[in-house]
Design an enzyme around this catalytic site. Structure first.
Site, mmCIF file in Angstrom:
data_model
loop_
_atom_site.group_PDB
_atom_site.id
_atom_site.type_symbol
_atom_site.label_atom_id
_atom_site.label_comp_id
_atom_site.label_asym_id
_atom_site.label_seq_id
_atom_site.Cartn_x
_atom_site.Cartn_y
_atom_site.Cartn_z
ATOM 1 N N ASN A 12 -24.942 28.523 40.474
ATOM 2 C CA ASN A 12 -24.186 27.702 41.426
ATOM 3 C C ASN A 12 -23.079 28.576 42.012
ATOM 4 O O ASN A 12 -22.084 28.843 41.341
ATOM 5 C CB ASN A 12 -23.594 26.486 40.690
ATOM 6 N N LYS A 14 -21.096 27.841 44.301
ATOM 7 C CA LYS A 14 -19.972 27.022 44.788
ATOM 8 C C LYS A 14 -19.582 27.470 46.211
ATOM 9 O O LYS A 14 -20.449 27.939 46.937
ATOM 10 C CB LYS A 14 -18.783 27.110 43.835
ATOM 11 N N HIS A 99 -22.118 17.218 40.543
ATOM 12 C CA HIS A 99 -21.296 18.253 39.885
ATOM 13 C C HIS A 99 -19.896 17.679 39.665
ATOM 14 O O HIS A 99 -19.395 16.908 40.487
ATOM 15 C CB HIS A 99 -21.238 19.506 40.767
ATOM 16 N N GLU A 101 -17.104 18.809 40.118
ATOM 17 C CA GLU A 101 -16.154 19.033 41.220
ATOM 18 C C GLU A 101 -16.366 17.999 42.327
ATOM 19 O O GLU A 101 -15.429 17.618 43.022
ATOM 20 C CB GLU A 101 -16.295 20.479 41.744
ATOM 21 N N GLU A 169 -22.639 19.542 31.609
ATOM 22 C CA GLU A 169 -21.522 20.442 31.889
ATOM 23 C C GLU A 169 -20.211 19.765 31.470
ATOM 24 O O GLU A 169 -19.656 18.969 32.243
ATOM 25 C CB GLU A 169 -21.467 20.770 33.383
ATOM 26 N N GLY A 175 -15.496 26.910 34.253
ATOM 27 C CA GLY A 175 -14.567 27.890 34.804
ATOM 28 C C GLY A 175 -13.377 28.196 33.910
ATOM 29 O O GLY A 175 -12.416 28.825 34.352
ATOM 30 N N SER A 215 -18.974 27.914 31.620
ATOM 31 C CA SER A 215 -18.550 29.220 31.089
ATOM 32 C C SER A 215 -19.658 29.978 30.364
ATOM 33 O O SER A 215 -19.395 30.655 29.366
ATOM 34 C CB SER A 215 -17.328 29.056 30.174
HETATM 35 C C1 PEP Z 1 -20.515 25.235 37.306
HETATM 36 O O1 PEP Z 1 -19.680 25.186 38.188
HETATM 37 O O2 PEP Z 1 -21.557 24.557 37.385
HETATM 38 C C2 PEP Z 1 -20.245 26.105 36.167
HETATM 39 C C3 PEP Z 1 -20.975 25.957 35.098
HETATM 40 O O3 PEP Z 1 -19.225 27.019 36.304
HETATM 41 P P1 PEP Z 1 -18.825 28.202 35.297
HETATM 42 O O4 PEP Z 1 -20.113 28.823 34.796
HETATM 43 O O5 PEP Z 1 -18.016 29.145 36.117
HETATM 44 O O6 PEP Z 1 -18.083 27.571 34.182
#
Ligand code: PEP
Length: 253
Positions: A12, A14, A99, A101, A169, A175, A215
């Site tokens: 992703n 983003k 997601h 976000e 997630e 992040g 992460s």
């Molecule tokens: C994401 O935004 O779906 C995600 C898993 O981000 P990160 O791997 O940076 O934590």
């Protein structure tokens, strides 16, 4: 991992990526060798502006692409929105919906996420439905219940195993560099599989790819991917570095 399920590692990007950054996708394609191809699927979800070019550049690589969101609407007077059909027309196979976000920054409810997943299916895209609890919800012992409610409200009924991907997630892991323990991931993924069985039937649920996201890095990927019912990863930050993304794919293979 689930032995009978072919894992998927999806990146992703983003709101990151200009034309020049398609070099990352090209590098991933170069490193996606026969050994990896034999054992793991890859997908890259760039920003919508790069989707067509990314897909075109990946022809022949067997790397799929996906959108990061889609409109609940099919077409019409919705300035700024991108429909699922447009994503499919640009070559996408997948579409991330729900997601955290989007849920947090854009106030998307479970009903909205479900409508987006249905719009994606209507365009023959495979929705990657994201669910996950906040830190407060985990600390309050509510993680399983929160995710159960999200699944019930966000996953459309009547899908078969190939028409759905679910990504767990934890919001607090995205992040941040933090990850849940393997035991917590195992408990959550088993619970998600059981919840899906109630929504779509046991047989379909048994074949759905359940990704872990939050992460994921080369250094922790093997431990996370070894957990039962983890069938791949949804990768944010590390998907912007070809070497890291490929290392995560290798951990999955
Ligand atoms: C994401 O935004 O779906 C995600 C898993 O981000 P990160 O791997 O940076 O934590």
């Amino acid at each position: 991992m689930t032995r009978s399920i072919r894992p998927l590692v999806a990146g992703n990007w983003k709101m990151n990526g200009l034309k020049a950054d398609l070099a990352i996708a090209a590098e991933v394609a170069k490193g996606y060798d026969a050994g990896l191809k034999a054992s793991v699927d890859l997908a890259i979800c760039p920003p919508a502006t790069l989707l067509f070019t990314a897909t075109s550049g990946l022809i022949g690589s067997r790397i799929a692409t996906g959108g990061q969101d889609c409109s609940v609407n099919l077409s019409g007077a919705f300035t700024g929105e991108v429909s699922a059909e447009m994503l499919a027309d640009a070559g996408a196979t997948f579409c991330i919906v729900g997601h955290s976000e989007r849920r947090t920054l854009h106030g998307e409810s479970n009903a909205t996420v479900q409508a987006k997943a249905m719009a994606a299916r209507q365009a023959l895209l495979v929705p990657i439905v994201c669910v996950g609890e906040t830190q407060g919800e985990r600390e309050a012992g509510k993680a399983l219940a929160v995710v159960r409610k999200q699944l019930k409200g966000s996953v459309p009924e009547g899908l078969d195993a190939a028409s759905l991907v679910v990504a767990y997630e934890p919001v607090w892991a995205i992040g941040t560099g933090l990850t849940p323990t393997a035991a917590d991931v195992a408990e959550m993924h088993a619970s998600i599989r059981a919840d899906l069985a109630r929504i779509m039937g046991k047989q379909a649920a048994a074949g759905v790819r359940l990704l872990y996201g939050g992460s994921v890095k080369p250094s922790n990927a093997a431990d996370l991917m070894n957990v039962a019912n983890v069938d791949g990863a949804l990768v944010g930050g590390a998907s912007l570095k070809a070497a890291d993304f490929l290392a995560i794919a290798k951990a999955c293979a």
